[in-house]
Design a protein around this motif. Structure first.
Motif, PDB file in Angstrom:
ATOM      1  N   VAL A  11      -1.521   8.674   5.645  1.00 26.71           N
ATOM      2  CA  VAL A  11      -1.844   7.264   5.900  1.00 26.71           C
ATOM      3  C   VAL A  11      -2.529   6.667   4.665  1.00 26.71           C
ATOM      4  N   ILE A  12      -1.995   5.553   4.192  1.00 25.64           N
ATOM      5  CA  ILE A  12      -2.617   4.821   3.088  1.00 25.64           C
ATOM      6  C   ILE A  12      -3.332   3.620   3.702  1.00 25.64           C
ATOM      7  N   ASN A  13      -4.648   3.578   3.581  1.00 29.01           N
ATOM      8  CA  ASN A  13      -5.439   2.460   4.113  1.00 29.01           C
ATOM      9  C   ASN A  13      -5.948   1.633   2.932  1.00 29.01           C
ATOM     10  N   LEU A  25       0.364   1.526  -6.014  1.00 30.57           N
ATOM     11  CA  LEU A  25       1.227   1.584  -4.823  1.00 30.57           C
ATOM     12  C   LEU A  25       2.522   0.782  -4.994  1.00 30.57           C
ATOM     13  N   LYS A  26       2.516  -0.120  -5.965  1.00 33.20           N
ATOM     14  CA  LYS A  26       3.681  -0.998  -6.145  1.00 33.20           C
ATOM     15  C   LYS A  26       4.963  -0.222  -6.384  1.00 33.20           C
ATOM     16  N   THR A  27       4.857   0.948  -7.000  1.00 37.16           N
ATOM     17  CA  THR A  27       6.059   1.718  -7.337  1.00 37.16           C
ATOM     18  C   THR A  27       6.349   2.822  -6.319  1.00 37.16           C
ATOM     19  N   GLN A  28       5.504   2.937  -5.301  1.00 34.36           N
ATOM     20  CA  GLN A  28       5.683   4.057  -4.348  1.00 34.36           C
ATOM     21  C   GLN A  28       6.618   3.711  -3.190  1.00 34.36           C
ATOM     22  N   HIS A  29       7.236   4.760  -2.636  1.00 36.72           N
ATOM     23  CA  HIS A  29       8.064   4.601  -1.444  1.00 36.72           C
ATOM     24  C   HIS A  29       7.131   4.676  -0.229  1.00 36.72           C
ATOM     25  N   LEU A  30       7.015   3.560   0.487  1.00 36.44           N
ATOM     26  CA  LEU A  30       6.078   3.509   1.611  1.00 36.44           C
ATOM     27  C   LEU A  30       6.812   3.065   2.876  1.00 36.44           C
ATOM     28  N   VAL A  31       6.384   3.593   4.016  1.00 34.51           N
ATOM     29  CA  VAL A  31       7.022   3.196   5.276  1.00 34.51           C
ATOM     30  C   VAL A  31       5.964   2.759   6.295  1.00 34.51           C
ATOM     31  N   CYS A  32       6.458   2.031   7.290  1.00 33.67           N
ATOM     32  CA  CYS A  32       5.603   1.537   8.374  1.00 33.67           C
ATOM     33  C   CYS A  32       5.272   2.694   9.330  1.00 33.67           C
ATOM     34  N   PRO A  33       4.000   2.834   9.747  1.00 32.22           N
ATOM     35  CA  PRO A  33       3.633   3.939  10.643  1.00 32.22           C
ATOM     36  C   PRO A  33       4.311   3.869  12.016  1.00 32.22           C
ATOM     37  N   ALA A  34       4.743   2.704  12.437  1.00 30.18           N
ATOM     38  CA  ALA A  34       5.349   2.591  13.772  1.00 30.18           C
ATOM     39  C   ALA A  34       6.866   2.738  13.712  1.00 30.18           C
ATOM     40  N   CYS A  35       7.546   1.889  12.934  1.00 34.39           N
ATOM     41  CA  CYS A  35       9.014   1.883  12.976  1.00 34.39           C
ATOM     42  C   CYS A  35       9.642   2.711  11.850  1.00 34.39           C
ATOM     43  N   VAL A  39       8.238  -0.520   3.769  1.00 36.95           N
ATOM     44  CA  VAL A  39       7.316  -1.635   3.573  1.00 36.95           C
ATOM     45  C   VAL A  39       6.960  -1.696   2.088  1.00 36.95           C
ATOM     46  N   TYR A  40       6.463  -2.831   1.643  1.00 38.11           N
ATOM     47  CA  TYR A  40       6.052  -2.948   0.243  1.00 38.11           C
ATOM     48  C   TYR A  40       4.702  -3.662   0.153  1.00 38.11           C
ATOM     49  N   LEU A  41       4.075  -3.512  -0.990  1.00 38.92           N
ATOM     50  CA  LEU A  41       2.755  -4.103  -1.192  1.00 38.92           C
ATOM     51  C   LEU A  41       2.889  -5.555  -1.620  1.00 38.92           C
ATOM     52  N   LYS A  42       2.177  -6.423  -0.921  1.00 37.07           N
ATOM     53  CA  LYS A  42       2.116  -7.821  -1.342  1.00 37.07           C
ATOM     54  C   LYS A  42       0.724  -8.034  -1.909  1.00 37.07           C
TER      55      LYS A  42
END
Ligand SMILES: [Zn+2]
Length: 331
Positions: A11-13, A25-35, A39-42
């Motif tokens: 988990v990334i908080n 984090l802008k270059t990392q592969h990140l996903v939503c914890p639910a679905c 997701v991406y960083l804004k």
């Protein structure tokens, strides 16, 4: 949203990272914890950093409409709780398919409600938490502050304790404070009367503050009688307001006149108690979805007390209960 999962499932908080770490984090592969979708960083100039789904999908994290107010309040509450409690932000609860804004000590869900929602949704989410033995506290944002009149939706945010009667939490992002509205009463015109306690963000222990409705004692509320109440009722009848026509009919049916008892007209009551009709229809308790305690005995004791103490201030339910238990000779 403020959390995402990295490729290793960690988990990334965002609230626990330094600015330099957030930039990475802008270059990392990140996903939503639910679905589990991407997701991406804004990270713009105005709003604080947050995550958004790459594609708008139906997901329990409905973050795309999330306001700055909501993100900012979650951040403030997170740091405030973290001083003394174990807290997580936006933790997905698979058994409920719900995401409390904050989860404290694994059992208290804290929801910061800044936007309107349907009564059905509020009831469903509240019952969901209670069914799995979570406690839930709703803190209402600006659009939902209590104000002078109750709405159908606000009624469902009301909670109740023996120490302060009906109460309602508000949270203020501009003043950076939490407010407890308590001893909430209503006059027959529908105007609300209550006391307010303010808590600046970061002052004191937040869990203790949230327990105030179960700790406070000795409060009383005095409301000045309105002089034009009879005129108010006459106007409602003149304009054929359905609620007032129904009350008038009830009085006629019992051979009485609605404007005969001026003291009854000026009675300020706990919310939900209809002082003008209970004598004909009995005490009816409306639905309050946050309230798990029985309210009827409070209404009954309030009425009984008022009959013999016409000029008394308004007290907490505990005072009436204690009076009728005979434990207290004099109040
Ligand atoms: Zn999602």
């Amino acid at each position: 949203m403020l959390v995402a999962l990295d490729q290793g499932g960690q988990v990334i908080n965002l609230l626990c990272l330094k600015t330099s770490q957030i930039a990475e984090l802008k270059t990392q592969h990140l996903v939503c914890p639910a679905c589990r979708q991407r997701v991406y960083l804004k990270h713009g100039q105005v709003r604080m950093p947050h995550f958004a789904h790459v594609r708008l999908l139906s997901c329990a994290y409905n973050s795309e409409n999330e306001s700055f107010q909501h993100l900012s309040l979650k951040k403030d509450l997170f740091y405030w709780f973290a001083k003394t409690a174990q807290v997580s932000v936006e933790q997905f609860l698979p058994e409920l398919q719900q995401i409390p804004d904050l989860l404290v000590n694994d059992k208290l869900a804290v929801e910061v409600q800044c936007s309107m929602l349907s009564v059905a949704k509020l009831q469903e989410r509240t019952k969901g938490y209670l069914s799995k033995d979570y406690q839930v506290i709703w803190l209402t944002g600006k659009k939902l502050w209590l104000g002078h009149r109750l709405t159908v939706l606000k009624q469902q945010f009301l909670n109740f304790s023996l120490h302060v009667g009906f109460y309602y939490w508000e949270i203020d992002d501009q003043k950076k404070e939490l407010r407890l509205n308590y001893l909430i009463h209503e006059d027959i015109t529908g105007s609300l009367h209550y006391l307010v306690q303010h808590f600046a963000f970061g002052s004191g222990e937040l869990l203790t503050i949230l327990r105030q409705p179960f700790l406070k004692t000795g409060s009383e509320l005095r409301v000045q009688p309105k002089h034009d109440i009879a005129n108010y009722i006459r106007r409602q009848l003149h304009y054929k307001h359905p609620k007032w026509l129904k009350i008038q009919e009830l009085y006629y049916h019992h051979g009485q006149h609605i404007l005969a008892d001026k003291q009854d007209m000026n009675q300020v009551c706990p919310v939900g108690l209809n002082y003008l009709t209970y004598q004909f229809e009995g005490i009816k308790v409306p639905e309050f979805c946050q309230v798990t305690k029985p309210i009827k005995s409070y209404y009954q004791q309030f009425i009984d007390y008022q009959h013999t103490h016409r000029d008394a201030p308004l007290y907490s339910p505990l005072v009436y209960a204690t009076f009728f238990d005979g434990n207290l000779k004099r109040i």
